[in-house]
Motif scaffolding. Structure first.
Motif, PDB file in Angstrom:
ATOM      1  N   GLN A 244       0.824  -1.265   0.130  1.00 22.55           N
ATOM      2  CA  GLN A 244       0.001   0.068   0.035  1.00 22.55           C
ATOM      3  C   GLN A 244       0.979   1.306   0.018  1.00 22.55           C
ATOM      4  OE1 GLN A 244      -3.531   0.203  -0.005  1.00 22.55           O
ATOM      5  NE2 GLN A 244      -3.668  -1.978  -0.084  1.00 22.55           N
ATOM      6  N   LYS A 245       2.240   1.089   0.125  1.00 22.07           N
ATOM      7  CA  LYS A 245       3.228   2.261  -0.028  1.00 22.07           C
ATOM      8  C   LYS A 245       3.078   2.967   1.207  1.00 22.07           C
ATOM      9  CE  LYS A 245       4.259   1.492  -4.122  1.00 22.07           C
ATOM     10  NZ  LYS A 245       6.012   0.816  -4.518  1.00 22.07           N
ATOM     11  N   ASN A 246       2.440   2.372   2.384  1.00 22.41           N
ATOM     12  CA  ASN A 246       2.565   2.848   3.739  1.00 22.41           C
ATOM     13  C   ASN A 246       3.768   2.465   4.383  1.00 22.41           C
ATOM     14  OD1 ASN A 246       1.906   3.693   6.401  1.00 22.41           O
ATOM     15  ND2 ASN A 246      -0.251   3.271   6.402  1.00 22.41           N
ATOM     16  N   TYR A 247       4.625   3.064   4.193  1.00 20.19           N
ATOM     17  CA  TYR A 247       6.203   2.808   4.683  1.00 20.19           C
ATOM     18  C   TYR A 247       6.400   2.613   6.155  1.00 20.19           C
ATOM     19  CZ  TYR A 247       7.588   2.966  -0.383  1.00 20.19           C
ATOM     20  OH  TYR A 247       7.520   2.631  -1.650  1.00 20.19           O
ATOM     21  N   GLU A 248       5.708   3.900   6.816  1.00 16.53           N
ATOM     22  CA  GLU A 248       5.779   3.846   8.488  1.00 16.53           C
ATOM     23  C   GLU A 248       5.244   2.723   8.816  1.00 16.53           C
ATOM     24  OE1 GLU A 248       4.625   6.928  11.669  1.00 16.53           O
ATOM     25  OE2 GLU A 248       4.416   7.630   9.768  1.00 16.53           O
ATOM     26  N   LYS A 249       3.937   2.233   8.542  1.00 20.38           N
ATOM     27  CA  LYS A 249       3.237   1.122   9.166  1.00 20.38           C
ATOM     28  C   LYS A 249       4.018  -0.203   8.969  1.00 20.38           C
ATOM     29  CE  LYS A 249      -0.797   3.183  10.168  1.00 20.38           C
ATOM     30  NZ  LYS A 249      -2.544   3.010  10.094  1.00 20.38           N
ATOM     31  N   ALA A 250       4.425  -0.295   7.648  1.00 21.15           N
ATOM     32  CA  ALA A 250       5.208  -1.702   7.150  1.00 21.15           C
ATOM     33  C   ALA A 250       6.443  -1.680   7.700  1.00 21.15           C
ATOM     34  CB  ALA A 250       5.526  -1.440   5.537  1.00 21.15           C
ATOM     35  N   LEU A 251       7.317  -0.682   8.101  1.00 23.47           N
ATOM     36  CA  LEU A 251       8.440  -0.699   8.822  1.00 23.47           C
ATOM     37  C   LEU A 251       8.299  -1.073  10.150  1.00 23.47           C
ATOM     38  CD1 LEU A 251      11.633  -0.506   8.895  1.00 23.47           C
ATOM     39  CD2 LEU A 251      11.164   2.335   9.339  1.00 23.47           C
ATOM     40  N   PHE A 252       7.147  -0.454  10.978  1.00 22.42           N
ATOM     41  CA  PHE A 252       6.711  -0.921  12.356  1.00 22.42           C
ATOM     42  C   PHE A 252       6.506  -2.324  12.409  1.00 22.42           C
ATOM     43  CE2 PHE A 252       3.415  -1.932  15.476  1.00 22.42           C
ATOM     44  CZ  PHE A 252       4.095  -1.505  16.558  1.00 22.42           C
ATOM     45  N   ASN A 253       5.967  -2.921  11.470  1.00 24.34           N
ATOM     46  CA  ASN A 253       5.610  -4.414  11.476  1.00 24.34           C
ATOM     47  C   ASN A 253       6.774  -5.093  11.300  1.00 24.34           C
ATOM     48  OD1 ASN A 253       2.447  -4.755  12.270  1.00 24.34           O
ATOM     49  ND2 ASN A 253       2.456  -3.102  10.732  1.00 24.34           N
ATOM     50  N   TYR A 254       7.699  -4.726  10.160  1.00 26.17           N
ATOM     51  CA  TYR A 254       8.852  -5.659   9.868  1.00 26.17           C
ATOM     52  C   TYR A 254       9.683  -5.603  11.175  1.00 26.17           C
ATOM     53  CZ  TYR A 254       8.406  -5.802   4.835  1.00 26.17           C
ATOM     54  OH  TYR A 254       7.691  -6.109   3.631  1.00 26.17           O
ATOM     55  N   ASN A 270      13.178  -8.120   3.109  1.00 22.67           N
ATOM     56  CA  ASN A 270      12.004  -7.171   2.533  1.00 22.67           C
ATOM     57  C   ASN A 270      12.200  -5.682   3.114  1.00 22.67           C
ATOM     58  OD1 ASN A 270      10.869  -9.279   1.031  1.00 22.67           O
ATOM     59  ND2 ASN A 270       9.100  -9.694   2.469  1.00 22.67           N
ATOM     60  N   ARG A 271      12.690  -5.596   4.512  1.00 19.60           N
ATOM     61  CA  ARG A 271      12.813  -4.313   4.941  1.00 19.60           C
ATOM     62  C   ARG A 271      14.011  -3.667   4.188  1.00 19.60           C
ATOM     63  NH1 ARG A 271      14.378  -3.539  11.408  1.00 19.60           N
ATOM     64  NH2 ARG A 271      16.634  -4.180  10.397  1.00 19.60           N
ATOM     65  N   ALA A 272      14.845  -4.728   3.724  1.00 16.93           N
ATOM     66  CA  ALA A 272      15.831  -3.931   2.758  1.00 16.93           C
ATOM     67  C   ALA A 272      15.435  -3.178   1.530  1.00 16.93           C
ATOM     68  CB  ALA A 272      16.894  -4.920   2.610  1.00 16.93           C
ATOM     69  N   ALA A 273      14.355  -3.909   1.052  1.00 16.40           N
ATOM     70  CA  ALA A 273      13.489  -3.428  -0.099  1.00 16.40           C
ATOM     71  C   ALA A 273      12.980  -2.066   0.080  1.00 16.40           C
ATOM     72  CB  ALA A 273      12.858  -4.575  -0.719  1.00 16.40           C
ATOM     73  N   LEU A 274      12.278  -2.126   1.196  1.00 12.72           N
ATOM     74  CA  LEU A 274      11.664  -0.998   1.935  1.00 12.72           C
ATOM     75  C   LEU A 274      12.691   0.427   1.769  1.00 12.72           C
ATOM     76  CD1 LEU A 274       8.909  -0.692   4.528  1.00 12.72           C
ATOM     77  CD2 LEU A 274      11.113   1.119   4.543  1.00 12.72           C
ATOM     78  N   PHE A 275      13.698   0.099   2.563  1.00 15.25           N
ATOM     79  CA  PHE A 275      14.908   1.006   2.885  1.00 15.25           C
ATOM     80  C   PHE A 275      15.341   1.544   1.215  1.00 15.25           C
ATOM     81  CE2 PHE A 275      15.729  -0.888   7.097  1.00 15.25           C
ATOM     82  CZ  PHE A 275      15.167   0.323   7.733  1.00 15.25           C
ATOM     83  N   ALA A 276      15.523   0.713   0.579  1.00 17.40           N
ATOM     84  CA  ALA A 276      15.998   0.796  -0.892  1.00 17.40           C
ATOM     85  C   ALA A 276      14.679   1.895  -1.949  1.00 17.40           C
ATOM     86  CB  ALA A 276      16.229  -0.396  -1.809  1.00 17.40           C
ATOM     87  N   LEU A 383       9.645  -8.457  -3.402  1.00 19.56           N
ATOM     88  CA  LEU A 383       9.561  -9.029  -1.963  1.00 19.56           C
ATOM     89  C   LEU A 383       9.452 -10.526  -1.954  1.00 19.56           C
ATOM     90  CD1 LEU A 383       6.862  -6.549  -0.390  1.00 19.56           C
ATOM     91  CD2 LEU A 383       9.328  -6.137  -0.815  1.00 19.56           C
ATOM     92  N   LEU A 384       9.854 -11.098  -1.056  1.00 19.93           N
ATOM     93  CA  LEU A 384       9.842 -12.606  -1.224  1.00 19.93           C
ATOM     94  C   LEU A 384       8.921 -13.008   0.162  1.00 19.93           C
ATOM     95  CD1 LEU A 384      13.874 -13.094  -1.111  1.00 19.93           C
ATOM     96  CD2 LEU A 384      12.196 -13.391  -2.956  1.00 19.93           C
ATOM     97  N   ASP A 385       8.352 -14.383  -0.157  1.00 16.25           N
ATOM     98  CA  ASP A 385       7.557 -15.000   0.781  1.00 16.25           C
ATOM     99  C   ASP A 385       8.398 -15.909   1.555  1.00 16.25           C
ATOM    100  OD1 ASP A 385       7.663 -17.051  -0.678  1.00 16.25           O
ATOM    101  OD2 ASP A 385       5.780 -16.170  -1.991  1.00 16.25           O
TER     102      ASP A 385
END
Length: 645
Positions: A244-254, A270-276, A383-385
């Motif tokens: 959803q491109k909600n990076y703040e909440k994604a980062l919190f859950n990662y 996946n968190r690395a992908a978010l940072f990238a 992202l990977l599962d």
């Protein structure tokens, strides 16, 4: 939009058989007590109880089976497999043993052998629905979806209230992209077993694919509200927000996933992908480093890290990572293209052209490649599962080495004063003589834990000894040994060395005096290193005078062994000293000798397992951790989880 697909998982319920106690058993027999401990989830306690029954009666299959169940719950797959195999050898018609051994073989990814076991279980019991679920799972893994669906339907026919049958059928329908049918079956599973939170995570995934993102989010949040440690729910919620491109909440859950499991390599990925995506390349690099440390065979992590290094203008670092990708998976066509580009930037035109030709050859010649397209575009693999971790990344075999981790060896043994009744003495004749000393108001035992007595208790006994005449302090060997022990505990090592040097080689305590002298040198070595007694064994050690104390300790333990070659504790301590000077192979040999003379020393198995991990021999390490856990070393199970899953 990318959604993580849940790994297709076989769900089983721990079935503890009801043991029919025969008349000849006493009312509270060990098998029944072991079963009761399993039902109370006291698995380590159950193992210790069942060990006693096995020692008394090696021909009874039930304690092996129950011990296998306990080990399975503790994550000791090797130990469980061995116990289920012993059960089958003792009782070839026992269907549950084949079933549970099948489960262990699935964990080992030995699918065809697992299929043989589950077919055997079904041949002995054709009405157990759980057996058909297991076989259905195997058929699906082996790409036989028709027989997989047939077995799940058979399981439902045999037991319409088996929630796992509906759950696994739903997972198969997810594989077949039949999401409407999958939703029906997962709802049936939830209706039967509303407390299985994993089913809600599965339903969330199905809802995402049915465009019901709100329903998916509600299911993930429901699971977290019920279980604040549910890693899979946090992980899928992170992916939901990430997409959803909600990076703040994604980062919190990662971050939550990593706090619950610091070795969750896919989450770091996946968190690395978010940072990238947020152009935080340094943070992305750190996370890819974590992935590679945990799983050195993860080709996608090397590939993505290479791209991040390019963004940071670290072209030689990127070149090294692309080369590692190609080493691990020589058919990775895109890696050749991007490495060719770097060679061009470094003005290495010959290698650039060579890579370009190889990329074109792979693209045209083989379909079994990790191709994207023939363009020069640079982008991160998505992202990977969970399934990707095991199926897409580990493309080559090899041992992992964990030299970046500190490992904590179980401490060396010594004689300690303690007035408790607990004792693990194997050499009671000499120790009993020490305990008969009327000049000391303490008892002695062999152990590798700190004395439970206070400094005051020890100092008081030392004062009593000091009040003796010099002649009695030295020439009565028992008094002399007590002075060695108490002075050592009071950290008066030079005084202790003086007293131990006064014990004649002709004394019946001679092998103990050499042993204690070795321990004093161990303590001096550790004291110079300024570390605690139970010290972490790390890759590098100082190499000057510190090692000399360890070498002196090794000499004394060797002398003790010459005087009493069956003295297992001397082998244990010599191994400990050798590990302190990085003589890993020598330490492994000595721990093996200790085990030969004392087969129930779980801590020797534990320490040897740690050294096997250090040199990258996971197979032997996991076997040792399994045996250590069986013998009561509870910490071994966390290492089995960390290194042996």
């Amino acid at each position: 939009m990318y959604f993580t697909k849940p790994a297709f998982t076989l769900f089983i319920i721990l079935v503890v058989i009801s043991v029919n106690i025969k008349a000849q058993y006493i009312k509270e027999n060990l098998i029944q007590k072991g079963e009761e401990e399993i039902l109370k989830s006291n698995y380590t306690g159950a193992i210790l109880i069942l060990n006693q029954e096995i020692e008394k009666n090696t021909g009874n299959h039930l304690p092996y089976f129950l011990r296998g169940l306990a080990k399975k719950e503790l994550g000791d797959n090797i130990g469980a497999f061995n116990d289920f195999s012993t059960t089958i050898n003792l009782h070839p018609g026992f269907s549950k043993a084949y079933y549970y051994r099948c489960i262990q073989k699935i964990d080992f990814k030995d699918f065809y052998s697992a299929l043989t076991d589950i077919n055997k279980a079904i041949s002995y019991n054709v009405t157990n629905s759980d057996y058909y679920i297991a076989r259905g799972y195997l058929y699906n893994v082996l790409k036989d979806t028709t027989n997989a669906m047939h077995d799940f339907n058979t399981a439902i026919f045999l037991n319409g209230n088996n929630s796992n049958a509906y759950l696994n059928k739903s997972l198969l329908e997810i594989d077949m992209k039949q999401y409407d049918k999958a939703l029906i079956n997962i709802n049936k599973s939830i209706g039967i077993s509303p407390f299985n939170l994993y089913s809600f995570v599965i339903r969330g995934f199905i809802e995402l694919n049915n465009k019901d993102s709100l329903g998916a989010k509600e299911d993930y949040e429901f699971v977290i509200a019920k279980d604040s440690t549910h890693i899979l729910a946090y992980y899928n919620l992170a992916l939901y927000y990430h997409n959803q491109k909600n990076y703040e909440k994604a980062l919190f859950n990662y971050n939550k996933v990593i706090s619950l499991n610091p070795y969750h390599s896919v989450c770091y990925y996946n968190r690395a992908a978010l940072f990238a995506e947020k152009e935080k390349y340094v943070e992305a690099m750190n996370d890819y480093d974590h992935v590679i440390k945990i799983n050195p065979l993860n080709i996608y992590a090397y590939y993505n890290r290479a791209i991040v290094k390019q963004y940071l203008s670290d072209y030689r670092g990127a070149l090294a990572d692309f080369s590692k990708v190609i080493e691990l998976y020589p058919k990775f066509q895109k890696a050749y293209i991007l490495r060719s580009n770097i060679y061009m930037q470094l003005k290495n035109y010959a290698d650039a052209e060579k890579d370009r030709k190889l990329a074109n050859y792979i693209y045209n010649a083989s379909s079994d490649t990790l191709n994207f397209n023939k363009s020069d575009s640079v982008y991160l693999i998505p992202l990977l599962d969970f399934r990707s971790e095991s199926q897409a990344m580990d493309t080559s075999e090899g041992h992992l080495q964990y030299k970046s981790f500190q490992i904590m060896l179980k401490a060396s043994y010594t004689l300690i004063p303690d007035n408790s009744n607990y004792s693990i003495n194997e050499y009671n004749e000499q120790i009993d003589l020490l305990n008969q000393n009327k000049n000391v108001n303490l008892k002695i035992r062999m152990d590798n834990i700190d004395s439970k007595l206070s400094y005051g208790n020890i100092a008081e006994s030392k004062t009593l000894l000091d009040s003796l005449s010099p002649k009695n302090k030295i020439f009565i060997v028992s008094n002399c040994l007590w002075n060695v022990i108490l002075s050592g505990l009071l950290k008066n090592y030079n005084e202790a060395l003086y007293f131990v040097s006064q014990i004649p080689d002709s004394s019946e305590f001679s092998y103990l005096s050499s042993f204690l002298k070795g321990n004093l040198y161990l303590k001096l070595g550790e004291q110079e290193e300024n570390i605690e007694f139970n010290n972490p064994f790390v890759e590098s050690k100082p190499s000057t005078g510190i090692n000399n104390n360890y070498n002196l300790a090794i000499t004394e333990f060797s002398t003790s062994i010459i005087k009493n070659r069956k003295f297992s504790y001397a082998y244990f301590n010599r191994a400990y000293a050798k590990s302190s000077i990085n003589d890993i192979s020598g330490a492994i040999v000595d721990y093996s000798s200790c085990i030969y003379f004392s087969k129930t020393n779980g801590e020797a198995y534990y320490n040897r397992g740690l050294l096997y991990i250090f040199i990258g021999d996971r197979e032997n390490a996991c076997s040792d951790f399994s045996k250590a856990g069986e013998l009561g070393v509870a910490e071994a199970y966390s290492l089995l989880y960390k290194y042996c899953k």
